[in-house]
Design an enzyme around this catalytic site. Sequence first.
Site, mmCIF file in Angstrom:
data_model
loop_
_atom_site.group_PDB
_atom_site.id
_atom_site.type_symbol
_atom_site.label_atom_id
_atom_site.label_comp_id
_atom_site.label_asym_id
_atom_site.label_seq_id
_atom_site.Cartn_x
_atom_site.Cartn_y
_atom_site.Cartn_z
ATOM 1 N N ASN A 1 0.832 -1.209 0.000
ATOM 2 C CA ASN A 1 0.000 0.000 0.000
ATOM 3 C C ASN A 1 0.859 1.249 0.000
ATOM 4 O O ASN A 1 1.949 1.275 0.557
ATOM 5 C CB ASN A 1 -0.969 -0.016 1.195
ATOM 6 N N SER B 1 5.577 5.159 8.610
ATOM 7 C CA SER B 1 4.941 4.874 7.322
ATOM 8 C C SER B 1 5.928 5.241 6.220
ATOM 9 O O SER B 1 6.553 6.302 6.275
ATOM 10 C CB SER B 1 3.666 5.705 7.173
ATOM 11 N N ASN C 1 5.123 6.019 3.282
ATOM 12 C CA ASN C 1 4.401 6.698 2.196
ATOM 13 C C ASN C 1 4.230 8.199 2.392
ATOM 14 O O ASN C 1 3.524 8.844 1.626
ATOM 15 C CB ASN C 1 3.025 6.045 2.020
ATOM 16 N N THR C 2 4.836 8.740 3.430
ATOM 17 C CA THR C 2 4.849 10.195 3.610
ATOM 18 C C THR C 2 6.304 10.632 3.561
ATOM 19 O O THR C 2 7.089 10.216 4.419
ATOM 20 C CB THR C 2 4.200 10.583 4.961
ATOM 21 N N LYS D 1 5.479 3.828 16.924
ATOM 22 C CA LYS D 1 5.443 2.732 15.932
ATOM 23 C C LYS D 1 6.647 2.829 15.017
ATOM 24 O O LYS D 1 6.885 3.859 14.387
ATOM 25 C CB LYS D 1 4.145 2.802 15.124
ATOM 26 N N ASN E 1 5.794 -1.468 11.345
ATOM 27 C CA ASN E 1 4.998 -1.015 10.215
ATOM 28 C C ASN E 1 5.342 -1.872 8.983
ATOM 29 O O ASN E 1 5.998 -2.897 9.119
ATOM 30 C CB ASN E 1 5.314 0.463 9.961
HETATM 31 C C1 FMN Z 1 -3.673 -0.936 3.509
HETATM 32 C C2 FMN Z 1 -2.857 -0.688 4.720
HETATM 33 C C3 FMN Z 1 -2.918 0.551 5.338
HETATM 34 C C4 FMN Z 1 -2.156 0.803 6.478
HETATM 35 N N1 FMN Z 1 -2.260 2.011 7.075
HETATM 36 C C5 FMN Z 1 -1.564 2.242 8.221
HETATM 37 C C6 FMN Z 1 -1.715 3.462 8.894
HETATM 38 O O1 FMN Z 1 -2.481 4.337 8.507
HETATM 39 N N2 FMN Z 1 -0.969 3.661 10.021
HETATM 40 C C7 FMN Z 1 -0.106 2.701 10.509
HETATM 41 O O2 FMN Z 1 0.526 2.916 11.540
HETATM 42 N N3 FMN Z 1 0.016 1.512 9.880
HETATM 43 C C8 FMN Z 1 -0.682 1.266 8.766
HETATM 44 N N4 FMN Z 1 -0.564 0.059 8.138
HETATM 45 C C9 FMN Z 1 0.389 -0.929 8.673
HETATM 46 C C10 FMN Z 1 -0.287 -1.935 9.604
HETATM 47 O O3 FMN Z 1 -0.806 -1.303 10.743
HETATM 48 C C11 FMN Z 1 0.715 -3.011 10.048
HETATM 49 O O4 FMN Z 1 1.734 -2.398 10.797
HETATM 50 C C12 FMN Z 1 1.344 -3.742 8.882
HETATM 51 O O5 FMN Z 1 0.408 -3.937 7.851
HETATM 52 C C13 FMN Z 1 1.909 -5.102 9.281
HETATM 53 O O6 FMN Z 1 0.903 -5.949 9.778
HETATM 54 P P1 FMN Z 1 0.189 -7.092 8.886
HETATM 55 O O7 FMN Z 1 1.282 -7.842 8.193
HETATM 56 O O8 FMN Z 1 -0.580 -7.905 9.865
HETATM 57 O O9 FMN Z 1 -0.670 -6.365 7.933
HETATM 58 C C14 FMN Z 1 -1.304 -0.211 7.001
HETATM 59 C C15 FMN Z 1 -1.270 -1.452 6.373
HETATM 60 C C16 FMN Z 1 -2.027 -1.713 5.263
HETATM 61 C C17 FMN Z 1 -1.957 -3.059 4.622
#
Ligand code: FMN
Length: 402
Positions: free
Chosen positions: A150, A214, A216-217, A256, A285
């Site tokens: 993403n 993140s 993406n910023t 985080k 993350n």
């Molecule tokens: C579509 C998407 C959007 C995400 N948006 C955020 C976000 O806004 N803030 C954040 O701290 N992490 C965000 N994450 C990261 C998740 O919170 C998590 O740290 C990461 O996906 C790893 O966990 P997972 O493998 O169980 O998905 C996002 C992940 C995905 C897939």
Amino acid sequence: MQPNHSKRPRRYKTQPSNLAADFAKIRRNGYGRLILYSIIRFLLFRLDPETAHRLTFRLLRAMYALAPLRVLLRWGYRRNTPSLVTSLFGRELPNPVGLAAGLDKHAEYLDILCDCGFGWLELGTVTPQPQPGNKIPRLFRLPRARALINRMGFNSVGIDAFLTSLRRFERHCVVGINVGKNRDTPVEQAVDDYATALHTVYTTADYVAVNISSPNTPGLRGLQDEAQLEILLARLKQEQAALARTRAVYVPIAIKVAPDLDDVQITAMAQLIERHKLDAVIATNTTISRPGLERELLANEAGGLSGRPLKALSTDVIRKFHQALQGRVPIIGVGGIESADDVWEKMVAGADAVQLYTAFIYDGPALVKRILRGLERRVAQSGERTLAEAITKARSGVYLMR
Ligand SMILES: Cc1cc2nc3c(=O)[nH]c(=O)nc-3n(C[C@H](O)[C@H](O)[C@H](O)COP(=O)(O)O)c2cc1C
């Protein structure tokens, strides 16, 4: 010859009860829900990911308006798990499996997600001002790898609208609010965005997660560098102390972190986190690396990778933070969790509680119950009373991982 009546009733008696046993087994293991979700997922995965996400939650919201369906969902997915009760931030969670940030960015689905069986929720990331995020497409599925990429870029309704939405709900779950900086805020002023966010959400959040990881910023991850992190943490702790005095409530702050940190960075961050008495570390993350995705065409899309390929990387970071912090600061483990074994692995590596996101997209709500059942089995096998005791034993090497 007399007909043998003794056999006949048994045939009629055992058949329905076997059927009932089969249904009970399906219900126990959540297979029925998994099969149902597989069908739903097949249909949803024909749509682009963001449309599928919106549609799913709109449907759930519509179903939720009907009391019997609401009760059914609650009955089907929630689970009473006394052996999994977990303490975090001085609060009691019904289980250690939380929802990771990003799924409910605008605080719209609190009730539904809470009823899916999560022990706690992290909402957001929310930014001080509303912003649209990156251009669509910005979310990609890699089903063979059970992963997502993403580059949402903090699409946010802004803190005021977020809080208005959140306050509509009765709270049955511990709720963390994950905050980030606006894209247009220069990195040098990022600290002000986080301080504003902390102030605004302070009395509504059970804890505040500060997202500096993140990918993406632009420039955001730079806040993890020692000098910048020092300034950020000092300011946040100062604000938190002032707020605790004026509002008469102490709201914990978690930070985080990214999975793409080297050992030197982890050591430096851990020292700062401990020195500034942060309340928790959330690791991790998404990653900008692409481990094991050579055959995936979409692997070249820019953004953060989550799901199965992230699992080992994030566990490694958890282990290193745990080695540095030695339990003095709680760790929330996240990255690639899709089973009870994955939770166990993260907790033995040092996590006090965990979160997940991507596997929930692939497996649906039945996943949480399945994980909780697996964890209960693990506790029973360990001979201990609670998960916390079983993990302590496993960490000391007495009860080895199978
Ligand atoms: C579509 C998407 C959007 C995400 N948006 C955020 C976000 O806004 N803030 C954040 O701290 N992490 C965000 N994450 C990261 C998740 O919170 C998590 O740290 C990461 O996906 C790893 O966990 P997972 O493998 O169980 O998905 C996002 C992940 C995905 C897939």
